[in-house]
Design an enzyme around this catalytic site. Structure first.
Site, PDB file in Angstrom:
ATOM      1  N   LYS A  83      35.589  -2.831 -19.491  1.00  0.00           N
ATOM      2  CA  LYS A  83      34.625  -2.577 -19.542  1.00  0.00           C
ATOM      3  C   LYS A  83      34.960  -0.503 -19.298  1.00  0.00           C
ATOM      4  CE  LYS A  83      29.016  -2.088 -19.874  1.00  0.00           C
ATOM      5  NZ  LYS A  83      28.443  -3.130 -19.421  1.00  0.00           N
TER       6      LYS A  83
HETATM    7  C1  E4P Z   1      25.661  -3.047 -20.486  1.00  0.00           C
HETATM    8  O1  E4P Z   1      26.350  -2.901 -21.225  1.00  0.00           O
HETATM    9  C2  E4P Z   1      24.593  -2.369 -19.631  1.00  0.00           C
HETATM   10  O2  E4P Z   1      25.583  -3.806 -18.923  1.00  0.00           O
HETATM   11  C3  E4P Z   1      23.683  -2.691 -19.581  1.00  0.00           C
HETATM   12  O3  E4P Z   1      22.966  -2.308 -20.577  1.00  0.00           O
HETATM   13  C4  E4P Z   1      22.254  -1.330 -18.809  1.00  0.00           C
HETATM   14  O4  E4P Z   1      20.718  -1.768 -18.809  1.00  0.00           O
HETATM   15  P1  E4P Z   1      19.847  -0.981 -17.402  1.00  0.00           P
HETATM   16  O5  E4P Z   1      20.243   0.415 -18.548  1.00  0.00           O
HETATM   17  O6  E4P Z   1      18.756  -1.423 -18.162  1.00  0.00           O
HETATM   18  O7  E4P Z   1      20.430  -1.161 -16.720  1.00  0.00           O
END
Ligand code: E4P
Length: 217
Positions: A83
């Site tokens: 990522k």
């Molecule tokens: C995606 O890969 C992220 O980990 C996640 O969806 C972020 O979500 P949040 O905005 O609720 O922290």
């Protein structure tokens, strides 16, 4: 639509995986913090539970360091998706890591132009954050629709991974638009099964069943 679970909580992942609800997992530094576990150790355990892509996020900001971190994370298991944040350095790292045959999830996407760049850099997944746009009174779902249109216009194969999903309506809307994947916390995935009319209907059926005096077993 593929379902990824947005958590580093192995018990929750195992639970949903046993039901066949898990096509992959996404983690991020905040979720690793919440788990209280070592990133390598917990990610390895998750990869042992789930056969689909498991996103593990780099924390370096410069391309060469991101590539080095990405290679290390990718060594954990063959189903790791590295990522990377949607920065210019993140795109450079994306190009290199996908060129090595690794899966890459480009994260923290907040505009259609960013998603276009990620696709051109060969990303396996693009993660537009719906909830965080809604948080500042912008339209997260419109971003999913815009990216869907752009990717379809040009036949980009990057999968749209609807992220930062906070509600069950986010799931429905992202599915209607045609997001390839959604990632949501375990509690949101569990809520997808809830409906007050299901509960009420079940209550009535059970009350009537009692009155029949019958047993099935
Ligand atoms: C995606 O890969 C992220 O980990 C996640 O969806 C972020 O979500 P949040 O905005 O609720 O922290």
């Amino acid at each position: 639509m593929k379902f990824f679970v947005d958590t580093a909580d192995v018990d929750a992942i195992r639970d949903l995986n046993d039901l066949g609800m898990v096509d992959g997992v996404t983690t991020n530094p905040s979720l690793i913090l919440k788990s209280g576990r070592d990133i390598i150790e917990v990610t390895r355990e998750i990869c042992g539970i789930v056969s689909g892509p498991v996103s593990a996020e780099v924390v370096a900001l410069e391309a060469d360091a991101m590539i080095a971190e990405g290679r290390k994370l990718a060594e954990i298991a063959p189903n790791i998706a590295v990522k990377l944040p949607l920065t210019w350095d993140g795109l450079k790292a994306c190009k290199v890591l996908t060129g090595e045959g690794r899966m890459v999830n480009v994260t923290l996407c907040f505009s259609a132009n960013q998603a276009l760049l990620a696709a051109k850099a060969g990303a396996s997944f693009i993660s537009p954050f719906i909830g965080r746009l809604d948080d500042i009174n912008l339209d997260g779902m419109q971003l999913i629709a815009d990216i869907r249109q752009i990717y379809d216009n040009y036949g980009f194969e990057t999968e749209i991974l609807a992220a930062s999903i906070r509600t069950v309506n986010h799931v429905t809307e992202a599915a209607k638009i045609g997001a390839d994947v959604m990632t949501a916390p375990p509690e949101v995935i569990r809520k997808l099964a809830s409906h007050p009319l299901t509960d009420k209907g079940l209550e009535t059926f059970l009350a009537d069943w009692q009155k029949t005096g019958q047993k099935i077993l």
